[in-house]
Design a protein around this motif. Structure first.
Motif, PDB file in Angstrom:
ATOM      1  N   VAL A 201      23.696  17.212  13.947  1.00 13.36           N
ATOM      2  CA  VAL A 201      24.693  16.144  13.857  1.00 13.36           C
ATOM      3  C   VAL A 201      24.112  14.945  13.107  1.00 13.36           C
ATOM      4  O   VAL A 201      24.767  14.353  12.236  1.00 13.36           O
ATOM      5  CB  VAL A 201      25.178  15.723  15.254  1.00 13.36           C
ATOM      6  CG1 VAL A 201      26.124  14.528  15.166  1.00 13.36           C
ATOM      7  CG2 VAL A 201      25.883  16.887  15.950  1.00 13.36           C
ATOM      8  N   THR A 202      22.875  14.587  13.414  1.00 13.45           N
ATOM      9  CA  THR A 202      22.227  13.457  12.737  1.00 13.45           C
ATOM     10  C   THR A 202      22.087  13.732  11.246  1.00 13.45           C
ATOM     11  O   THR A 202      22.400  12.874  10.404  1.00 13.45           O
ATOM     12  CB  THR A 202      20.840  13.197  13.352  1.00 13.45           C
ATOM     13  OG1 THR A 202      20.992  12.892  14.746  1.00 13.45           O
ATOM     14  CG2 THR A 202      20.145  12.040  12.657  1.00 13.45           C
ATOM     15  N   ALA A 203      21.611  14.935  10.901  1.00 14.43           N
ATOM     16  CA  ALA A 203      21.470  15.291   9.482  1.00 14.43           C
ATOM     17  C   ALA A 203      22.825  15.276   8.778  1.00 14.43           C
ATOM     18  O   ALA A 203      22.924  14.869   7.615  1.00 14.43           O
ATOM     19  CB  ALA A 203      20.813  16.668   9.359  1.00 14.43           C
ATOM     20  N   ALA A 204      23.867  15.702   9.473  1.00 15.08           N
ATOM     21  CA  ALA A 204      25.207  15.728   8.870  1.00 15.08           C
ATOM     22  C   ALA A 204      25.714  14.314   8.611  1.00 15.08           C
ATOM     23  O   ALA A 204      26.310  14.032   7.566  1.00 15.08           O
ATOM     24  CB  ALA A 204      26.165  16.478   9.788  1.00 15.08           C
ATOM     25  N   VAL A 205      25.489  13.386   9.564  1.00 17.37           N
ATOM     26  CA  VAL A 205      25.911  12.002   9.358  1.00 17.37           C
ATOM     27  C   VAL A 205      25.188  11.393   8.170  1.00 17.37           C
ATOM     28  O   VAL A 205      25.787  10.681   7.336  1.00 17.37           O
ATOM     29  CB  VAL A 205      25.670  11.167  10.636  1.00 17.37           C
ATOM     30  CG1 VAL A 205      25.918   9.688  10.368  1.00 17.37           C
ATOM     31  CG2 VAL A 205      26.567  11.650  11.768  1.00 17.37           C
ATOM     32  N   ARG A 206      23.896  11.674   8.031  1.00 20.80           N
ATOM     33  CA  ARG A 206      23.133  11.152   6.901  1.00 20.80           C
ATOM     34  C   ARG A 206      23.622  11.754   5.582  1.00 20.80           C
ATOM     35  O   ARG A 206      23.705  11.062   4.562  1.00 20.80           O
ATOM     36  CB  ARG A 206      21.653  11.432   7.107  1.00 20.80           C
ATOM     37  CG  ARG A 206      21.032  10.557   8.197  1.00 20.80           C
ATOM     38  CD  ARG A 206      19.605  10.930   8.495  1.00 20.80           C
ATOM     39  NE  ARG A 206      19.005   9.989   9.444  1.00 20.80           N
ATOM     40  CZ  ARG A 206      17.911  10.230  10.149  1.00 20.80           C
ATOM     41  NH1 ARG A 206      17.285  11.418  10.007  1.00 20.80           N
ATOM     42  NH2 ARG A 206      17.429   9.331  10.986  1.00 20.80           N
ATOM     43  N   ALA A 207      23.952  13.043   5.594  1.00 13.77           N
ATOM     44  CA  ALA A 207      24.484  13.679   4.393  1.00 13.77           C
ATOM     45  C   ALA A 207      25.818  13.066   3.998  1.00 13.77           C
ATOM     46  O   ALA A 207      26.107  12.875   2.807  1.00 13.77           O
ATOM     47  CB  ALA A 207      24.645  15.179   4.613  1.00 13.77           C
ATOM     48  N   ALA A 208      26.654  12.735   4.974  1.00 13.84           N
ATOM     49  CA  ALA A 208      27.934  12.079   4.692  1.00 13.84           C
ATOM     50  C   ALA A 208      27.719  10.694   4.095  1.00 13.84           C
ATOM     51  O   ALA A 208      28.483  10.258   3.222  1.00 13.84           O
ATOM     52  CB  ALA A 208      28.761  11.984   5.975  1.00 13.84           C
ATOM     53  N   THR A 209      26.676  10.000   4.551  1.00 14.75           N
ATOM     54  CA  THR A 209      26.355   8.687   3.995  1.00 14.75           C
ATOM     55  C   THR A 209      25.953   8.811   2.535  1.00 14.75           C
ATOM     56  O   THR A 209      26.420   8.051   1.673  1.00 14.75           O
ATOM     57  CB  THR A 209      25.213   8.034   4.793  1.00 14.75           C
ATOM     58  OG1 THR A 209      25.546   8.016   6.175  1.00 14.75           O
ATOM     59  CG2 THR A 209      24.955   6.612   4.304  1.00 14.75           C
TER      60      THR A 209
END
Length: 426
Positions: free
Chosen positions: A183-191
């Motif tokens: 989830v953390t990696a996905a939020v960073r990828a969205a950023t």
């Protein structure tokens, strides 16, 4: 703002498939476990359905696969196609909404089980990073259809923002079990991808420092973050034994927190208790497509409600591109239908002219006690009875006034019938 229709909820039942009755005749939304054959995908024991004497059988969309199974068996393709619009799209007034906007130019990052880029109604508008193109569970593709699907051959089953693009990101393992690191990696990828809206369809039981930083960074970048208020209940009945708590990233400051509701406005029986819910959105008896085949599924839950709210955020961003993320959140909550938990009104969120009141500060204190959506069906019936009593009372007053008038006129005529001459005539 147009008040939503009110309908009563039904009682739980068990079935292999979920039965849907479309349109205004929809009477109830039920929470049922689905029994699949061992070789097929095993859903968590909470899949909503709509009840009725007549309807169409649609397979249920699971939220996760059985974590105890030795081999992963993906959700099979549906062979059934829905033919009419379900209650949730009517409640959100999507037909009228699409005359104003389709969300074109907006990118929604969906953190779920993945999305099939070639799914019906999504072709050409999905970018999947890493393993997110492999949606074995099917729920991510189901949610993407609610956010940005065109409905394919059934346009009235389109999502909230059918012109938007989807950035598919994995927040779970292949079986649909949430993972904080993913989830953390996905939020960073969205950023990094500069997504306009981020829909986090999973909820974690513990606060994670890395995830907190990632959410703060993406909000600073200007994205609207929409998150599921709770996970799905682990089993029917067990939610009553779970104390109210905050889940993550829904509990982070500035995140729009969403819960599911039934057609009557109440949360489903057995829903996990939590604090600080910002919006309720349809989360039972909802129709969408899946990653395999062209058929439709029936699904529900908090993730479904989150997808609807994220689609509404995309529609608002497309219509009001100058609005900040906080202003978008304010618009979604300020235009919601009033209830114990405000109920999402996508059409009003796009079209309402708001005043100049300042939006609530980021990180404002959340409600101290758990809240629940009010079932207003009994209120509606009481209001109808009150109106009837007023009308009957008014009719009685008018009858008395008319009787008094007629009596006075009769005396003046010497009690002769109307139209007859006076005693001095003829």
């Amino acid at each position: 703002m147009r008040p939503p229709e009110r309908r009563a909820t039904g009682r739980p039942r068990t079935a292999r498939t979920a039965r849907l009755l479309y349109g205004a005749s929809l009477a109830a939304a039920l929470v049922v476990p689905l029994a699949f054959a061992p070789a097929q995908a095993a859903p968590v024991p909470r899949t909503p359905a709509a009840d009725g004497a007549k309807g169409q059988e649609l397979p249920g969309m699971p939220t996760a696969l059985d974590p105890r199974a030795e081999a992963v068996a993906c959700t099979p393709a549906s062979k059934e196609q829905a033919k009419k619009q379900d209650w949730s799209r009517q409640r959100l007034d999507l037909d009228r909404l699409h005359r104003h906007t389709t969300g074109s130019g907006v990118t929604v990052a969906l953190i779920s089980t993945g999305v099939d880029p070639g799914a019906e109604g999504l072709d050409g508008r999905v970018t999947a990073q890493g393993q997110a193109a492999d949606d074995c569970v099917g729920q991510g593709t189901f949610l993407a259809g609610l956010i940005a699907g065109t409905g394919g051959p059934t346009p009235r089953l389109a999502g909230v923002a059918p012109g938007a693009k989807i950035l598919a990101l994995r927040g779970t393992d292949r079986r649909g079990q949430p993972d904080p690191a993913l989830v953390t990696a996905a939020v960073r990828a969205a950023t990094t991808a500069e997504a306009d809206v981020i829909a986090v369809a999973v909820a974690l039981p513990r606060k994670d420092r890395a995830l907190t930083r990632a959410v703060a960074e993406v909000r600073k970048a200007g994205a609207v973050v929409v998150a599921a208020a709770t996970p799905e209940p682990p089993s029917r009945g067990s939610a009553e034994e779970i104390p109210s708590r905050t889940y993550w990233p829904a509990g982070e400051p500035g995140v729009l927190t969403v819960a599911d509701m039934l057609p009557a406005g109440a949360r489903p029986d057995g829903a996990l208790p939590t604090e600080g819910i910002d919006l309720a959105a349809p989360g039972a008896g909802v129709v969408s497509g899946g990653p395999r085949g062209k058929g439709h599924y029936l699904g529900g839950g908090v993730a479904v409600a989150t997808a609807y709210a994220a689609g509404a955020a995309a529609a608002v961003r497309a219509t009001h591109p100058e609005a900040s993320a906080d202003a978008v959140v304010r618009r979604l909550t300020a235009t919601a239908y009033p209830a114990d938990i405000p109920q999402l009104d996508a059409y009003a969120a796009v079209t309402t002219v708001l005043g100049d009141a300042a939006p609530p500060a980021a990180g404002a204190e959340r409600a101290a006690d758990p809240v629940a959506v009010r079932d207003t069906s009994d209120t509606d019936r009481a209001t109808g009875r009150a109106v009837l009593f007023v009308l009957l009372g008014s009719a009685g007053v008018l009858s008395l006034l008319w009787a008094g008038f007629a009596l006075t006129r009769a005396r003046a005529r010497g009690w002769r019938p109307a139209g007859a001459g006076t005693p001095d005539q003829g």
